[in-house]
Design an enzyme around this catalytic site. Structure first.
Site, PDB file in Angstrom:
ATOM      1  N   HIS A  34      55.653  23.025  26.896  1.00 39.90           N
ATOM      2  CA  HIS A  34      57.013  22.817  26.400  1.00 39.90           C
ATOM      3  C   HIS A  34      57.788  21.829  27.274  1.00 39.90           C
ATOM      4  CE1 HIS A  34      61.296  23.949  25.946  1.00 39.90           C
ATOM      5  NE2 HIS A  34      60.958  24.032  24.667  1.00 39.90           N
ATOM      6  N   CYS A  55      50.418  12.493  15.237  1.00 36.32           N
ATOM      7  CA  CYS A  55      51.743  12.698  15.831  1.00 36.32           C
ATOM      8  C   CYS A  55      51.690  13.617  17.054  1.00 36.32           C
ATOM      9  CB  CYS A  55      52.723  13.247  14.803  1.00 36.32           C
ATOM     10  SG  CYS A  55      52.282  14.889  14.222  1.00 36.32           S
TER      11      CYS A  55
END
Ligand code: PEP
Ligand code: MG
Length: 855
Positions: free
Chosen positions: A434, A810
Site C-alpha cells: 500500500h 495497469c
C-alpha cells in the site's frame, strides 16, 4: 636484471602494440576507450603527444609474465624523452590502475634536465617518479614518503635512499626495466580479484580487458608558461554552456584538481585569476579544440591538457561527467546543433535517470549518515520530523512543519496522513504494498521493508542497528531512490523539469508506438498525469475516493446497513460526491480516455481497528459498542486479498456498483455538456469467470438505460475487465466477447501466479533474490516466464474471441522499461503507471521503437 623479452615484432601494423596514427588498427573493443579517443584526436589533427596503444590481449600476456620487446616499443616514441602509461578500459566507468608519469627519469636525465629546466623542475619530476614507482611497482609502503619535504633541495637523494633501504636494491636506472615494471604492475593490478569484483559491480563482464597507452610526456614543468589542467564547455550540473575547469602552473596530470592546489579558473572569473588572463592564446586554442571535439566526436568532452612553454598539448579527452539533468540538456543541445539526430539524443538518456529530474534528490556530494536501508519504493528524497501516526502527520502539516510518516505498514486509513507527509517509511511491505503504490502515485519519497531498523511505535522511537535511537520529532531524511534512511538533513538538488526535458519528451512522443496512460485516483493525480502528458487515465482506483472523513462515515453506514434499502440510502449520499469526482476527472482530462475501476477492496478495510475508532463508530451509528465490535470482528477474513472483494462484492452487494455506474454516467453527461463527448471506460476488478461479467454488465446496462431515459441524453461507454486472476487469463476467450478491453492487473496476477503475498513478500524477497531463487523481485520487474506467459496467453485468447479488444497493463510493472519491452512484443496497446513514472515510460517506449527501427 631485465626480464626475458618476447621477440614479437613491435611495428606499426601490429594490432597488439600499435603506434597510434589516423589509420592504425585501434578499436574500443580491443584497445579500450582511451586509445580509441586518442586516435580520433589524431585524426582531427589535434596536438596529441606520440602514443603507442597496447591491446587487451597484449596486456593480458604481460600480466602472465610475457614481456614484449620494450626497446622497440620505446623506439616508437622519442627515446630521449620521458613517457607515461595510462589505463584504457573499454568503459571508463570500470576504473583501472592509476596512470604512472615520468618513466625514464634517472640520475642522468635528472642531471641534464636540471641544466635545461632548472633544479626545481628536475627534482619534482624525479621525486614524483620514484614515489609512484615505489608505491605502484615495487609495492612499498606509501608512508615512507610521509615525512619528506618534496620541495627540499636534496629530495631526490632522500627518495632514492629510502627506496634502496626498503626495496633492498638500488632504484632502477634503465628505462626498459622501469617501463617493464610499470606495465606488469598495471596489468596485474587489473587482473587482481578485488579490482575485478569492483568493476563487475559497475556492470563490467568478468573477462573485461584492459588496454594501456604509452605516451610521450609533455612535462608541464620548466621554463615559460608550463602547467596542466582540464577544460570543458558545459556545466556538469546543469548542462548549460560554460567554459569551466582548472589549470595549475608547473604541474602534471590532474594536479590542478587536487583540493588545496593553487589552481586558476579557466575562464575570467571574479573569484580569482584565470588561464584566460594568464595565457590568452592557449585559452583560445583550448576552447577551439574542445569545440572541434564536440562537433566531431559528437559528445561534450573534457580535455586533459598540458601547456609547455606556452604551447598547448592534448593528452586525453573524456566524456564530461554529468548529472541526469545535464545529460538531458547536453543530448538536446547536440541534436539541436545538428551534431546528432533526435533519435540518438533519445537513446543517450537512461529512462530511469529521469527520476533525478522529476524528484528532489540528495546532493551527490553531501555526506550521508545512513541509519537504515529498505526497499526503494518511490523515488526522490525528503526530510522531516518523525511522526508515528497519520493524525500526527496532519497536525504537523497544519503547523507547516515537514514530517516523515513512520508506520509498521500503511493502510487506507493512512492516506490523509500520507498526503500530509513529506516522505513515508515502513517496516514491512514490498514494492507493491500500500505505502509503495500510494507513495509513487503522490510522488512521495518512500522506503518500505526497512527491517534493519527496529520500529517501536508504542515508545514512539526507531532503534537503528548501530544502537542509535531516533524519537518522534527528530529529523531524518528518506531517500526513496536509494532505499536509504539518513539522520539529519543533507543538502538537496531540486527537481528540474526544464525546457530541455520538455523538448526531449516531445521527441520521445513522436518516436514511440505504444501509449502511456497514468494511474490516477484524484483530480490532483489527474492534473499531474496531464502535466506529464499521459495519453489518458488507465486506472482510477475509485475506493481511494472514500477515505475523506465526511465520506468515510457514510461509507461505514452503508457497510453496516442490514437491508438493501438502507444501503441504497447511504449510497444516495455518496452518489453526488462520486459524480463530482468523475466530472472533475473528465474535465481535467479534456477528452482523453478515462478508465474507472469499480470498487475493489474488502469492505472491512473501511472499518476502524482500534478501540477508540470503534467507539467513535458506535457513537456515529448510535449502536452499542459491543454490537459494533462484534460486527467488525465478524467481517474480518483470514485471507482478505482472496476474499470478499472486487467483482465478488459487485455481485453480492450490487448497490455499490449501481451507484458508481450512475455517478459515472451522470458525470459523463455533465462533462460532455461543455466539452467533447466523453466515452467513459468502466472496469470490473478481480474477474475470474465469464458469468461475473455477464451479471455486472446486465446491471450496468440497465443503469445506463435508466440514466438515458431520465435525462434524455445519449452517451456511450466501454466496459472492460481487469485480468488479474490466473483463471481470467486462461478463460480469456469466454470473457472477451462481453467486453471492449482487458487491463492486466499485474500486481494481483503476480501475487496469484506465485502464490506470493504482495504485502508480506518484502520480508524474504532480498534473501530470495540474493540466492538466485528469483532473478528479480517479480513485483518490480515483470516475470516474463511465468506471469508473462499468462499475460500472452490471455492476450492471444482474448483477441481470438474479439480481434478489436483493447489490451493494456495497469499494474506497477506498467512503468518499468523492461516490462514495457515485453508488453510491446505481446501486442499490448498501452501501459498505465503512476503519474510520476509516465515520463520514464514515454522515453523507454521511444527507445524501444527506435531500437526496432535501427535493427
Ligand atoms: C493490479 O492488481 O495489478 C492492480 C492494478 O490493481 P491493485 O494494485 O489496485 O490491486
Ligand atoms: Mg488488483
Amino acid at each position: 636484471m631485465l626480464p626475458p623479452t618476447r621477440g614479437a615484432a613491435v611495428q606499426q601494423d601490429n594490432p597488439d602494440i600499435t603506434f597510434i596514427t589516423a589509420s592504425a588498427p585501434v578499436a574500443t573493443a580491443s584497445h579500450g576507450g582511451r586509445a580509441k579517443c586518442l586516435q580520433r584526436l589524431v585524426r582531427l589533427d589535434l596536438p596529441v603527444p606520440r602514443t603507442v596503444a597496447l591491446s587487451f590481449d597484449e596486456v593480458h600476456r604481460i600480466a602472465a609474465g610475457d614481456t614484449p620487446d620494450l626497446e622497440a616499443l620505446i623506439a616508437l616514441l622519442n627515446p630521449d624523452g620521458l613517457i607515461c602509461v595510462r589505463p584504457s578500459s573499454e568503459d571508463p566507468d570500470w576504473g583501472g590502475p592509476g596512470a604512472v608519469l615520468n618513466i625514464g627519469m634517472n640520475d642522468a636525465r635528472h642531471a641534464s634536465l636540471s641544466k635545461t629546466l632548472g633544479a626545481a623542475a628536475a627534482n619534482a619530476l624525479y621525486a614524483r617518479f620514484i614515489q609512484s614507482y615505489s608505491i605502484h611497482v615495487a609495492r612499498l609502503d606509501p608512508d615512507m614518503f610521509d615525512d619528506m619535504d618534496m620541495q627540499a633541495d636534496d629530495i631526490c637523494e632522500q627518495a632514492l635512499d629510502a627506496y634502496e633501504f626498503e626495496a633492498e636494491e638500488p632504484f632502477p636506472q634503465d628505462v626498459s626495466q622501469q617501463l617493464g615494471g610499470v606495465l606488469r604492475s598495471m596489468a596485474r593490478a587489473w587482473e587482481g580479484t578485488s579490482a575485478r569484483l569492483l568493476r563487475q559491480a559497475k556492470g563490467a563482464p568478468a573477462d573485461a580487458g584492459l588496454g594501456l597507452v604509452v605516451q610521450e610526456m609533455v612535462l608541464g614543468l620548466g621554463l615559460g608558461e608550463c602547467g596542466s589542467g582540464v577544460l570543458q564547455l558545459v556545466n556538469s550540473t546543469t548542462g548549460l554552456p560554460q567554459t569551466t575547469g582548472r589549470y595549475l602552473s608547473q604541474s602534471q596530470g590532474r594536479d590542478a584538481l587536487e583540493t588545496g592546489a593553487a589552481s586558476l579558473y579557466i575562464e575570467r572569473d571574479t573569484r580569482g585569476p584565470s588561464l584566460e588572463e594568464q595565457a590568452p592564446a592557449a585559452f583560445e586554442a583550448l576552447k577551439a579544440h574542445a569545440a572541434l571535439m564536440r562537433e566531431k566526436l559528437r559528445e561534450e568532452m573534457q580535455i586533459e591538457f598540458t601547456i609547455d612553454n606556452g604551447r598547448v598539448h592534448i593528452l586525453d579527452g573524456v566524456r564530461v561527467q554529468r548529472s541526469a539533468r545535464a545529460a538531458v540538456r547536453i543530448a538536446v543541445r547536440l541534436a539541436e546543433d545538428g551534431i546528432i539526430s533526435r533519435e540518438e539524443a533519445l537513446m543517450r538518456i537512461e529512462p530511469r535517470a529521469l527520476n533525478e529530474l522529476l524528484h528532489r534528490q540528495i546532493d551527490p556530494k553531501a555526506k550521508r549518515d545512513v541509519i537504515g536501508t529498505g526497499i526503494a519504493a518511490s523515488p526522490g528524497a525528503a526530510t522531516g520530523r518523525i511522526v508515528f501516526s497519520a493524525a500526527a502527520a496532519q497536525a504537523s502539516a497544519a503547523r507547516g512543519e515537514a514530517c516523515v510518516l513512520v508506520r509498521r505498514e500503511t493502510n487506507p486509513e493512512d492516506i490523509r496522513g500520507m498526503h500530509a507527509a513529506s516522505a513515508v517509511l515502513t517496516e514491512r511491505g514490498g514494492i507493491t504494498s500500500h505505502a509503495a503504490v500510494i507513495g509513487r502515485g503522490l510522488g512521495l519519497p518512500c522506503v518500505v521493508g526497512a527491517s534493519s531498523i527496529r520500529f517501536q511505535p508504542k515508545k514512539r522511537a526507531l532503534a537503528t542497528a548501530d544502537g542509535r535511537v531516533f524519537r518522534e520529532g527528530d529529523i531524518i531524511t528518506v531517500d526513496g531512490s536509494e532505499g536509504q534512511i539518513l539522520a539529519g538533513e543533507p543538502a538537496m538538488h531540486e527537481a528540474a523539469l526544464d525546457d530541455a526535458f520538455q523538448t526531449l519528451m516531445a521527441w520521445a512522443d513522436a518516436a514511440r508506438d505504444i501509449d502511456v496512460r497514468a494511474n490516477a485516483d484524484t483530480p490532483a493525480d489527474a492534473q499531474t498525469a496531464r502535466n506529464f502528458k499521459a495519453n489518458g487515465i488507465g486506472l482510477c482506483r475509485t475506493e481511494h475516493m472514500f477515505f475523506d472523513a465526511d465520506r468515510l462515515t457514510v461509507m461505514r453506514e452503508m457497510i453496516f446497513a442490514d437491508a438493501s434499502d438502507d444501503r441504497r440510502s447511504a449510497l444516495e449520499q455518496l452518489l453526488p460526491m462520486q459524480r463530482e469526482d468523475f466530472t472533475e476527472l473528465f474535465r481535467i482530462m479534456e477528452g482523453q480516455p478515462v478508465c474507472i475501476r469499480l470498487f475493489d477492496p474488502p469492505l472491512h478495510e473501511f472499518l476502524p481497528t482500534d478501540r477508540s475508532g470503534l467507539r467513535d463508530l458506535a457513537e456515529a451509528l448510535s449502536l452499542p459498542l459491543s454490537d459494533v465490535t462484534r460486527r467488525v470482528e465478524a467481517m474480518g477474513e483470514y485471507n482478505p486479498m482472496l476474499g470478499m472483494r472486487g467483482v465478488r462484492l459487485g455481485i453480492t452487494v450490487p448497490e455499490i456498483y449501481d451507484m458508481q455506474a450512475r455517478a459515472i454516467f451522470e458525470a459523463t453527461i455533465a462533462a460532455s455538456r461543455d466539452g467533447d463527448p466523453v466515452v467513459p471506460e468502466i472496469m470490473i476488478p478481480l474477474v475470474s469467470a465469464k458469468r461475473e461479467v455477464e451479471l455486472v454488465k446486465t446491471r450496468i446496462d440497465a443503469v445506463a438505460a435508466a440514466v438515458r431515459t431520465v435525462t434524455g441524453v445519449k452517451f456511450d461507454y466501454r466496459l472492460g475487465v481487469m485480468v488479474e486472476t490466473p483463471r481470467a487469463a486462461l478463460r480469456a476467450e469466454d470473457i472477451a466477447p462481453h467486453c471492449h478491453f482487458f487491463s492486466f492487473g499485474t500486481n494481483d496476477l503476480t501475487q496469484m501466479t506465485y502464490g506470493l503475498s504482495r504485502d508480506d513478500a518484502g520480508r524474504f524477497m532480498s534473501a530470495y533474490v540474493q540466492q538466485g531463487v528469483y532473478p528479480e523481485d517479480p513485483f518490480h520487474t515483470l516475470d516474463a516466464d511465468g506471469v508473462g506467459e499468462l499475460l500472452k496467453l490471455g492476450a492471444e485468447r482474448g483477441r481470438r474471441a474479439r480481434p478489436d479488444l483493447t489490451l493494456s497493463v495497469c499494474g506497477e510493472h506498467g512503468g518499468s522499461p523492461e516490462s514495457i519491452a515485453f508488453c510491446r512484443k505481446a501486442g499490448i496497446d498501452y501501459v498505465s503507471c503512476s503519474p510520476f513514472r509516465v515520463p520514464v515510460a514515454r522515453l523507454a517506449a521511444a527507445q524501444l521503437a527506435i531500437s526496432d527501427k535501427i535493427g
